[in-house]
Design a protein around this motif. Structure first.
Motif, PDB file in Angstrom:
ATOM      1  N   ASN A  88       0.819  -1.220   0.000  1.00  0.00           N
ATOM      2  CA  ASN A  88       0.000   0.000   0.000  1.00  0.00           C
ATOM      3  C   ASN A  88       0.850   1.266   0.000  1.00  0.00           C
ATOM      4  O   ASN A  88       0.376   2.339  -0.386  1.00  0.00           O
ATOM      5  N   GLU A  91       4.234   2.725  -5.209  1.00  0.00           N
ATOM      6  CA  GLU A  91       3.751   2.922  -6.570  1.00  0.00           C
ATOM      7  C   GLU A  91       4.877   2.544  -7.525  1.00  0.00           C
ATOM      8  O   GLU A  91       6.036   2.912  -7.298  1.00  0.00           O
ATOM      9  N   TYR A  93       6.390   2.585 -11.446  1.00  0.00           N
ATOM     10  CA  TYR A  93       6.351   3.302 -12.724  1.00  0.00           C
ATOM     11  C   TYR A  93       7.005   2.403 -13.771  1.00  0.00           C
ATOM     12  O   TYR A  93       8.232   2.202 -13.742  1.00  0.00           O
ATOM     13  N   GLN A 106       2.711   3.144 -17.491  1.00  0.00           N
ATOM     14  CA  GLN A 106       1.654   3.227 -16.482  1.00  0.00           C
ATOM     15  C   GLN A 106       2.244   3.366 -15.088  1.00  0.00           C
ATOM     16  O   GLN A 106       3.363   2.916 -14.808  1.00  0.00           O
ATOM     17  N   VAL A 107       1.461   3.997 -14.225  1.00  0.00           N
ATOM     18  CA  VAL A 107       1.735   4.021 -12.791  1.00  0.00           C
ATOM     19  C   VAL A 107       0.855   2.953 -12.158  1.00  0.00           C
ATOM     20  O   VAL A 107      -0.371   2.989 -12.292  1.00  0.00           O
ATOM     21  N   ILE A 108       1.478   2.004 -11.491  1.00  0.00           N
ATOM     22  CA  ILE A 108       0.760   0.858 -10.932  1.00  0.00           C
ATOM     23  C   ILE A 108       0.810   0.940  -9.411  1.00  0.00           C
ATOM     24  O   ILE A 108       1.892   1.017  -8.814  1.00  0.00           O
ATOM     25  N   GLN A 109      -0.344   0.927  -8.784  1.00  0.00           N
ATOM     26  CA  GLN A 109      -0.394   0.901  -7.321  1.00  0.00           C
ATOM     27  C   GLN A 109       0.077  -0.467  -6.814  1.00  0.00           C
ATOM     28  O   GLN A 109      -0.247  -1.503  -7.406  1.00  0.00           O
ATOM     29  N   GLY A 110       0.817  -0.444  -5.729  1.00  0.00           N
ATOM     30  CA  GLY A 110       1.410  -1.671  -5.215  1.00  0.00           C
ATOM     31  C   GLY A 110       0.456  -2.841  -5.065  1.00  0.00           C
ATOM     32  O   GLY A 110       0.756  -3.953  -5.517  1.00  0.00           O
ATOM     33  N   VAL A 161      10.205   2.762  -8.500  1.00  0.00           N
ATOM     34  CA  VAL A 161       9.229   2.564  -7.445  1.00  0.00           C
ATOM     35  C   VAL A 161       9.324   3.738  -6.478  1.00  0.00           C
ATOM     36  O   VAL A 161      10.413   4.217  -6.168  1.00  0.00           O
ATOM     37  N   SER A 162       8.179   4.239  -6.048  1.00  0.00           N
ATOM     38  CA  SER A 162       8.166   5.344  -5.092  1.00  0.00           C
ATOM     39  C   SER A 162       7.485   4.902  -3.806  1.00  0.00           C
ATOM     40  O   SER A 162       6.621   4.021  -3.808  1.00  0.00           O
ATOM     41  N   ARG A 163       7.893   5.537  -2.709  1.00  0.00           N
ATOM     42  CA  ARG A 163       7.316   5.266  -1.395  1.00  0.00           C
ATOM     43  C   ARG A 163       6.459   6.445  -0.974  1.00  0.00           C
ATOM     44  O   ARG A 163       6.935   7.587  -0.926  1.00  0.00           O
ATOM     45  N   LYS A 164       5.218   6.155  -0.657  1.00  0.00           N
ATOM     46  CA  LYS A 164       4.322   7.212  -0.203  1.00  0.00           C
ATOM     47  C   LYS A 164       4.644   7.658   1.216  1.00  0.00           C
ATOM     48  O   LYS A 164       4.339   8.798   1.599  1.00  0.00           O
TER      49      LYS A 164
END
Length: 252
Positions: A88, A91, A93, A106-110, A161-164
Motif C-alpha cells: 500500500n 507505486e 512506474y 503506467q503508474v501501478i499501485q502496489g 518505485v516510489s514510497r508514499k
C-alpha cells in the motif's frame, strides 16, 4: 558382545556408532538415556568427523554437544520480522519501449501487483499457465490494451518505485533489454541488478526479473503482449521477503 554387560555399558558401546540426529533422538527416549547421551565424549566423536580441528583444543570454548547442535544443520530460512513497508506504500512506474517508441507507460499501485490479484486470459499455452500458477512469488499485471511487437524490434523496460511514506524513489530496472525470448514458454525476459543502500555494503548480485507474457500474433514474427510479470526470485519468494528487499534499495 558379552552377556554380562550392563545396559549402561551397552548404550555406551552403541552411542558412539550413531549419527547426530539418531543420538539426539536417543536423548528423548527417557531421562536415563538422556543422561548417558549427554556425555560430551559422544558429541566429540561426531565433531571430530565434521570439524576435526575443533578436537585439537584441550579447552574448547563450548561443549561439543552445543557445538554440534548449533552448527550441524544451520537453519536456512528464518522467520522474518514484519516488513517496515507494505504494498500500500508503493507505486511502480513501468515504461516499455520498442526502439524509441513507447509501448506501455503506467503508474501501478502496489496492491495491484500482489500475487493472485490477476487472472490471465483464457487461451494461453499450458507451459505459461503452469508457470503463472506455480508456487514462486510473482508480481503480475494485465496489459490492456494488448500491444504487438515484431521480433526484429529492440524492446526495453524501466521500472521505478516510489514510497508514499517517505516520498522517495528507487530504481528497480534501468532501461534493460528483453534480449531473451522463450518461445516455448511464451515469455520475453529482461533483468537488472538491484542497487542497495550503502548501509547494506555486503548485499549485491540480486536481480530483478521482468517478463513480457505473450501469445502468438496472426502474422509470422509478431507477438501479442497481454501481461507483465516481475519477480525477485534470486532472493525473495514471498510478499514479505519482496518488501524487505525493496526496503533495502537505495532510495533517493
Amino acid at each position: 558382545m558379552s552377556n554380562n554387560m550392563s545396559s549402561d555399558e551397552i548404550l555406551k558401546a552403541v552411542f558412539p556408532l550413531l549419527n547426530g540426529p539418531d543420538l539426539a533422538s536417543c536423548m528423548s527416549v527417557c531421562k536415563h538415556w538422556q543422561q548417558i547421551a549427554q556425555d560430551d565424549y559422544f558429541w566429540k566423536c561426531l565433531c571430530a568427523k565434521k570439524w576435526p580441528s575443533t578436537c585439537k583444543n584441550p579447552s574448547p570454548p563450548v561443549t561439543y554437544h552445543k557445538l554440534f547442535k548449533t552448527f550441524y544443520k544451520r537453519e536456512h530460512r528464518r522467520t522474518l520480522l514484519p516488513p517496515r513497508i507494505s504494498l500500500n506504500d508503493l507505486e511502480f512506474y513501468i515504461d516499455i519501449w520498442a526502439d524509441d517508441e513507447i509501448l506501455f507507460s503506467q503508474v501501478i499501485q502496489g496492491p495491484a501487483l500482489r500475487k493472485g490479484m490477476w487472472t490471465p486470459p483464457p487461451g494461453i499455452c499450458d507451459t505459461l499457465k503452469f508457470h503463472l500458477e506455480g508456487p514462486e512469488y510473482k508480481m503480475t499485471l494485465p496489459v490492456d490494451p494488448k500491444f504487438a511487437v515484431p521480433y526484429t524490434q529492440t524492446v526495453s523496460v524501466s521500472v521505478l518505485v516510489s514510497r508514499k511514506d517517505t516520498n522517495k524513489v528507487a530504481c528497480i530496472i534501468n532501461k534493460s533489454m528483453f534480449d531473451y525470448i522463450d518461445r516455448s514458454a511464451y515469455r520475453a525476459l529482461a533483468f537488472d541488478y538491484l542497487v542497495f543502500s550503502p548501509i547494506y555494503p555486503f548485499v549485491s548480485g540480486i536481480r530483478a526479473w521482468i517478463s513480457l507474457l505473450f501469445m502468438e500474433h496472426g502474422e509470422e514474427g509478431i507477438i501479442d503482449v497481454f501481461g507483465v510479470e516481475m519477480d525477485f526470485c534470486d532472493a525473495a519468494n514471498s510478499e514479505d521477503e519482496v518488501l524487505w528487499l525493496l526496503d533495502m534499495l537505495d532510495w533517493k
